[in-house]
Each structure stands twice: as C-alpha cells, then as structure tokens.
Write a protein that holds these residues in place. Structure first.
Motif, PDB file in Angstrom:
ATOM      1  N   MET A   7      61.756 -17.480 -35.870  1.00 52.36           N
ATOM      2  CA  MET A   7      63.204 -17.537 -35.873  1.00 52.36           C
ATOM      3  C   MET A   7      63.686 -17.257 -37.290  1.00 52.36           C
ATOM      4  SD  MET A   7      65.529 -20.537 -34.369  1.00 52.36           S
ATOM      5  CE  MET A   7      65.350 -20.160 -32.683  1.00 52.36           C
ATOM      6  N   SER A   8      63.682 -16.043 -37.634  1.00 48.29           N
ATOM      7  CA  SER A   8      64.025 -15.685 -39.001  1.00 48.29           C
ATOM      8  C   SER A   8      65.496 -15.352 -39.119  1.00 48.29           C
ATOM      9  CB  SER A   8      63.187 -14.496 -39.437  1.00 48.29           C
ATOM     10  OG  SER A   8      63.583 -14.101 -40.709  1.00 48.29           O
ATOM     11  N   ILE A   9      66.189 -16.134 -39.896  1.00 51.10           N
ATOM     12  CA  ILE A   9      67.590 -15.867 -40.189  1.00 51.10           C
ATOM     13  C   ILE A   9      67.677 -15.243 -41.576  1.00 51.10           C
ATOM     14  CG2 ILE A   9      69.858 -16.963 -40.419  1.00 51.10           C
ATOM     15  CD1 ILE A   9      68.746 -19.252 -38.736  1.00 51.10           C
TER      16      ILE A   9
ATOM     17  N   GLN B 106      60.050 -21.892 -49.269  1.00 49.92           N
ATOM     18  CA  GLN B 106      60.474 -20.959 -50.319  1.00 49.92           C
ATOM     19  C   GLN B 106      59.301 -20.563 -51.220  1.00 49.92           C
ATOM     20  OE1 GLN B 106      62.910 -19.513 -49.366  1.00 49.92           O
ATOM     21  NE2 GLN B 106      64.639 -20.026 -50.673  1.00 49.92           N
ATOM     22  N   VAL B 107      58.426 -21.501 -51.512  1.00 50.09           N
ATOM     23  CA  VAL B 107      57.250 -21.183 -52.328  1.00 50.09           C
ATOM     24  C   VAL B 107      56.378 -20.159 -51.615  1.00 50.09           C
ATOM     25  CG1 VAL B 107      55.069 -22.126 -53.199  1.00 50.09           C
ATOM     26  CG2 VAL B 107      57.213 -23.322 -53.644  1.00 50.09           C
ATOM     27  N   PHE B 108      56.112 -20.399 -50.331  1.00 47.26           N
ATOM     28  CA  PHE B 108      55.296 -19.443 -49.582  1.00 47.26           C
ATOM     29  C   PHE B 108      55.952 -18.071 -49.519  1.00 47.26           C
ATOM     30  CE2 PHE B 108      53.244 -23.128 -47.153  1.00 47.26           C
ATOM     31  CZ  PHE B 108      52.111 -23.085 -47.952  1.00 47.26           C
ATOM     32  N   VAL B 109      57.264 -18.030 -49.306  1.00 45.63           N
ATOM     33  CA  VAL B 109      57.963 -16.745 -49.204  1.00 45.63           C
ATOM     34  C   VAL B 109      57.968 -16.031 -50.552  1.00 45.63           C
ATOM     35  CG1 VAL B 109      60.242 -15.707 -48.851  1.00 45.63           C
ATOM     36  CG2 VAL B 109      59.367 -17.358 -47.213  1.00 45.63           C
ATOM     37  N   ILE B 110      58.225 -16.776 -51.630  1.00 49.49           N
ATOM     38  CA  ILE B 110      58.276 -16.143 -52.954  1.00 49.49           C
ATOM     39  C   ILE B 110      56.923 -15.561 -53.344  1.00 49.49           C
ATOM     40  CG2 ILE B 110      58.462 -16.695 -55.418  1.00 49.49           C
ATOM     41  CD1 ILE B 110      60.829 -18.476 -54.701  1.00 49.49           C
ATOM     42  N   TYR B 111      55.846 -16.237 -52.968  1.00 49.07           N
ATOM     43  CA  TYR B 111      54.527 -15.765 -53.394  1.00 49.07           C
ATOM     44  C   TYR B 111      53.826 -14.863 -52.377  1.00 49.07           C
ATOM     45  CZ  TYR B 111      55.042 -18.781 -57.368  1.00 49.07           C
ATOM     46  OH  TYR B 111      55.505 -19.354 -58.515  1.00 49.07           O
ATOM     47  N   THR B 112      54.418 -14.647 -51.197  1.00 52.21           N
ATOM     48  CA  THR B 112      53.804 -13.726 -50.237  1.00 52.21           C
ATOM     49  C   THR B 112      54.715 -12.565 -49.879  1.00 52.21           C
ATOM     50  OG1 THR B 112      54.532 -15.084 -48.367  1.00 52.21           O
ATOM     51  CG2 THR B 112      52.302 -15.457 -49.189  1.00 52.21           C
ATOM     52  N   VAL B 113      55.940 -12.851 -49.482  1.00 54.48           N
ATOM     53  CA  VAL B 113      56.831 -11.786 -49.014  1.00 54.48           C
ATOM     54  C   VAL B 113      57.341 -10.936 -50.175  1.00 54.48           C
ATOM     55  CG1 VAL B 113      58.987 -11.280 -47.807  1.00 54.48           C
ATOM     56  CG2 VAL B 113      57.515 -13.117 -46.997  1.00 54.48           C
ATOM     57  N   TYR B 114      57.869 -11.584 -51.189  1.00 54.39           N
ATOM     58  CA  TYR B 114      58.458 -10.822 -52.296  1.00 54.39           C
ATOM     59  C   TYR B 114      57.448  -9.934 -53.024  1.00 54.39           C
ATOM     60  CZ  TYR B 114      62.954 -13.091 -51.768  1.00 54.39           C
ATOM     61  OH  TYR B 114      64.156 -13.514 -51.278  1.00 54.39           O
TER      62      TYR B 114
ATOM     63  N   GLY C 178      57.906  -5.377 -40.400  1.00 55.57           N
ATOM     64  CA  GLY C 178      56.819  -5.957 -41.182  1.00 55.57           C
ATOM     65  C   GLY C 178      57.287  -7.126 -42.037  1.00 55.57           C
ATOM     66  N   ILE C 179      58.464  -7.024 -42.616  1.00 50.49           N
ATOM     67  CA  ILE C 179      59.000  -8.115 -43.434  1.00 50.49           C
ATOM     68  C   ILE C 179      59.244  -9.342 -42.564  1.00 50.49           C
ATOM     69  CG2 ILE C 179      60.962  -8.872 -44.823  1.00 50.49           C
ATOM     70  CD1 ILE C 179      61.150  -6.087 -45.920  1.00 50.49           C
ATOM     71  N   HIS C 180      59.784  -9.121 -41.380  1.00 53.79           N
ATOM     72  CA  HIS C 180      60.029 -10.247 -40.474  1.00 53.79           C
ATOM     73  C   HIS C 180      58.732 -10.964 -40.109  1.00 53.79           C
ATOM     74  CE1 HIS C 180      64.292  -9.608 -39.732  1.00 53.79           C
ATOM     75  NE2 HIS C 180      64.041  -8.312 -39.618  1.00 53.79           N
ATOM     76  N   ILE C 181      57.715 -10.186 -39.802  1.00 59.09           N
ATOM     77  CA  ILE C 181      56.429 -10.776 -39.407  1.00 59.09           C
ATOM     78  C   ILE C 181      55.796 -11.529 -40.568  1.00 59.09           C
ATOM     79  CG2 ILE C 181      54.081 -10.226 -38.683  1.00 59.09           C
ATOM     80  CD1 ILE C 181      55.319  -7.932 -37.009  1.00 59.09           C
ATOM     81  N   VAL C 182      55.785 -10.913 -41.742  1.00 60.64           N
ATOM     82  CA  VAL C 182      55.194 -11.570 -42.909  1.00 60.64           C
ATOM     83  C   VAL C 182      55.993 -12.824 -43.276  1.00 60.64           C
ATOM     84  CG1 VAL C 182      54.681 -11.305 -45.378  1.00 60.64           C
ATOM     85  CG2 VAL C 182      54.110  -9.488 -43.783  1.00 60.64           C
ATOM     86  N   TYR C 183      57.322 -12.734 -43.168  1.00 59.95           N
ATOM     87  CA  TYR C 183      58.157 -13.913 -43.458  1.00 59.95           C
ATOM     88  C   TYR C 183      57.822 -15.047 -42.500  1.00 59.95           C
ATOM     89  CZ  TYR C 183      62.065 -17.076 -43.653  1.00 59.95           C
ATOM     90  OH  TYR C 183      62.830 -18.213 -43.750  1.00 59.95           O
TER      91      TYR C 183
END
Length: 151
Positions: free
Chosen positions: A1-3, A65-73, A12-17
């Motif tokens: 459920m990505s907002i 946020q930590v996971f997103v900053i270090y994986t998605v970005y 791909g960004i949605h899946i990785v997020y």
C-alpha cells in the motif's frame, strides 16, 4: 500500500519501496496484534494501548524511512544525498498514514477472526452439552432402570 511514490510511473520503485517498508510494517502489525491488543485493549487499559501504539508508529515510521533511504534512494535516485536528518517532516506523514492503514486492516481482520472462533467454540460447547443431556435422558429410560423404578 504505497502512498509514498504515487506519482512515479516506474513499477520497480513501487516494488522496491514495498519490500523496503515490509519489515517496519510487519513489526508494527505483529506488535499491535500480539502485544498491544491482548495486554492492553482486552484488559481495558486504553490509555496505555494508545500511548504504546503512538510510540510504535513513531519507531516504525523511522525504521521505514531508514530502510527506504538506504535501499530505494540509492537504487533509483543516486544523485540525491539524503539522510534521515535532512528529510522534511512532510516526508513522515505518508508512511505514517500507510502504517496506520495497514495496522488497522490487520487488527480488524484479527479481531473478526477471534470473534468468529469464540462463536464457534460457544456453539460447539452448546452442542456438546445437549448431547450429554440427551445421553443422560437415554440412560434414565434404560429398561432395567425403568423396571426398577416401577417396582
């Protein structure tokens, strides 16, 4: 459920997020279902439950946020040099809403499932009691017992 990345057309960004946010969501859901609900809500300690849920949401948003900053970005936006401390407060609202929605859905599902199980147990006990009563009545109508009673 990505907002969080609604405007981004790249799947791909949605899946990785979602994969990056999964540990935070799982922690939030399981802690709510197996600790907050049984230990606080069922015992009518609503203030403690609410306070613990707020702390859990805060920690889960930071973890997400930590996971997103270090994986998605780094994968999709390497030119951005983001850290947790230079994010705007508005970047925490979308994951917070995401966690609240996911947690609420699973809490509702768990409570409905528990209620259904309790109802099934109650029906099973009632059926067992009726069968025992019927067995007792049949044993009272046994011919030997009836003959002794008539004597």
């Amino acid at each position: 459920m990505s907002i969080y990345y609604v405007k981004e057309p790249n799947l791909g960004i949605h899946i990785v997020y979602e994969l990056a946010s999964l540990p935070a969501k799982l922690m939030c859901v399981y802690y709510t279902i197996y600790i907050i609900i049984p230990q606080y809500v069922f015992k009518k300690k609503y203030w403690l439950a609410g306070l613990q849920f707020v702390f859990l949401l805060s920690f889960s948003v930071l973890l997400l946020q930590v996971f997103v900053i270090y994986t998605v970005y780094p994968m999709y936006f390497p030119e951005l040099n983001l850290t947790l401390f230079n994010l705007r407060p508005s970047k925490f609202i979308s994951p917070l809403i995401d966690l609240i929605i996911v947690s609420s859905l699973f809490v509702i599902i768990k409570l409905l499932k528990d209620r259904e199980q309790k109802e099934l147990d109650r029906i099973t006990r009632a059926k067992h009691n009726i069968e025992n009563e019927l067995h007792l009545l049949k044993s009272q109508l046994h011919p030997h017992f009836l003959f002794n009673t008539l004597n």
